[in-house]
Each structure stands twice: as C-alpha cells, then as structure tokens.
Design a protein around this motif. Structure first.
Motif, PDB file in Angstrom:
ATOM      1  N   LYS A  90       0.798  -1.231   0.000  1.00 11.47           N
ATOM      2  CA  LYS A  90       0.000   0.000   0.000  1.00 11.47           C
ATOM      3  C   LYS A  90       0.831   1.282   0.000  1.00 11.47           C
ATOM      4  CE  LYS A  90      -3.764  -2.440   0.229  1.00 11.47           C
ATOM      5  NZ  LYS A  90      -4.614  -2.585  -0.979  1.00 11.47           N
ATOM      6  N   LYS A 115      -1.382   6.415   7.443  1.00 10.42           N
ATOM      7  CA  LYS A 115      -1.950   6.792   6.145  1.00 10.42           C
ATOM      8  C   LYS A 115      -2.670   5.621   5.480  1.00 10.42           C
ATOM      9  CE  LYS A 115       1.756  10.136   5.127  1.00 10.42           C
ATOM     10  NZ  LYS A 115       0.967  11.389   5.174  1.00 10.42           N
ATOM     11  N   VAL A 116      -2.205   4.399   5.757  1.00  8.33           N
ATOM     12  CA  VAL A 116      -2.754   3.231   5.049  1.00  8.33           C
ATOM     13  C   VAL A 116      -3.339   2.164   5.983  1.00  8.33           C
ATOM     14  CG1 VAL A 116      -1.211   3.513   3.075  1.00  8.33           C
ATOM     15  CG2 VAL A 116      -0.483   2.104   5.017  1.00  8.33           C
TER      16      VAL A 116
END
Length: 225
Positions: A90, A115-116
């Motif tokens: 990712k 963030k992921v």
C-alpha cells in the motif's frame, strides 16, 4: 550425608548447581509464556489478529512447553508478516523504506503507517499504527523472536527436554535423580555444563524478548492517552 554423596563427593555441589539452574529455567519459561500472551493480547486488540493465548503444561515436559511457545511465536510472525506485506503493497517504495530505516523518528513512522492502516485493518488508530511500527519496522520479529525460538528448540532437543516441569518443581533430589537416570554418573558434570550454557542463552533471549514486549505495550498506552 547420602550414601551416594560418599561415593561421589562432588554431588552436593552439583545439587546446588542444579537447584539454581532449574529455578532459572522455570522463571524463564514462565516469563516467556507471560510475555507471549501479552503480545498476543496486543495483536488481537490492535491489529485484528485471532491468536490463541497459551498456557504452560504443568504436567508436561520442558520440550512440550518449549514447543508451545515456539508454535505461538511462529503464528505471531506469520501475522506480522501479513501486516508487513500489506504495508509494502500500500505504501510508496520511498515511504516503505523509511519504515525500515532505524534513523527515522518513530513518530514519523507512525504517521506513515497511519496513512494506510485503515485500508489494511478497516479502521485507523494511532495505537494500531504504533504496534505495526514497533513490531514490523524493528528487529523484534527478525532478531529477538528468532533468537528465542532457536534457544527454545535447542533446550527441547537437549537432555533438559525430557524432564517434566512438575519434576523441576519438586526440589533438588528429584531433578538430580532425573538427570542421573538419563546419563551416566561420569557424564553428570558435562550435562550440568550444557544445562548452564542453554540457560544462559535462554535467560538473555528471554529478557530481550520481555523488554521488547514491554516497550510495545508502553508505546500503545501512550498512543491511547
């Protein structure tokens, strides 16, 4: 003085050695079970794992108990590998490399993972990101756990492996007899030296493992404040 002590005057000293060593072994085993369950609890709560907690078999052998911990650690490593692969998939290559860089600040790494993490777990929490950073972006799995697994495997395959945990808890004479029943009397001193070597490695690896898990749980608590 026992008759065997008259025939083998070094036996009392060896009994003292065995008494000290067997207590160290029981303490290290108990610490490893406790630390592993603490780690399993963190992974289940924050990374959505479904790992089973483990329990020491009081009537089992040392090998059986070592195998229980080894099996749990292998399952933990598999779960962490899944998270690592998901992060690699990712994140952009430059960001993923930052996670592996020991010079990068931990706060920066947590921000990158966050963030992921929602894509991977279905939700985003700073605690989950911290766990991922502490365990995936560190030497816990590649170094500390691997070392402890190796030491446990050595102990299980050694003379110690066949001795029961219950026997260890019964006192000096019982463990002494258990060792004497497995080796010739002339080999006892060599057996104790082997015992000391394995336990020295086990104690060191166990302490590092326990410290690493404590650091993970401390970081999680800080993130949840």
């Amino acid at each position: 003085m026992a008759q065997s002590d008259l025939l083998y005057p070094e036996n009392p000293r060896r009994r003292q050695q065995v008494n000290r060593l067997q207590q160290q072994l029981l303490d290290c085993l108990a610490d490893s079970f406790h630390a592993t369950n603490k780690l399993i609890g963190v992974l289940n709560m924050h990374l959505g794992c479904r790992l089973d907690f483990i329990e020491m078999k009081r009537n089992g052998t040392i090998k059986e108990n070592c195998d229980i911990i080894i099996h749990a650690m292998i399952n933990i490593q598999k779960e962490l590998q899944k998270v690592d692969e998901a992060l690699k998939d990712k994140l952009e290559p430059t960001l993923y490399r930052k996670l592996q860089d020991i010079k990068e600040k931990e706060t920066e790494k947590i921000a990158i993972v966050q963030k992921v993490i929602s894509v991977i777990l279905g939700e985003a929490t700073s605690a989950a990101s911290a766990v991922a950073v502490k365990l995936v972006g560190s030497n816990v799995t590649s170094g500390i756990i691997n070392k402890l697994v190796a030491v446990l495997a050595q102990i299980g395959a050694s003379l110690l492996g066949s001795i029961g945990v219950a026997v260890l808890g019964l006192g000096i004479d019982m463990i002494f007899r258990a060792i004497l029943g497995a080796v010739e009397k002339t080999q006892l001193q060599a057996a104790i030296k082997s015992y000391e070597k394995h336990l020295m490695e086990f104690k060191s690896a166990s302490q590092k493992y326990h410290h690493a898990i404590t650091e993970v749980t401390k970081t999680v608590r800080q993130q949840m404040k």
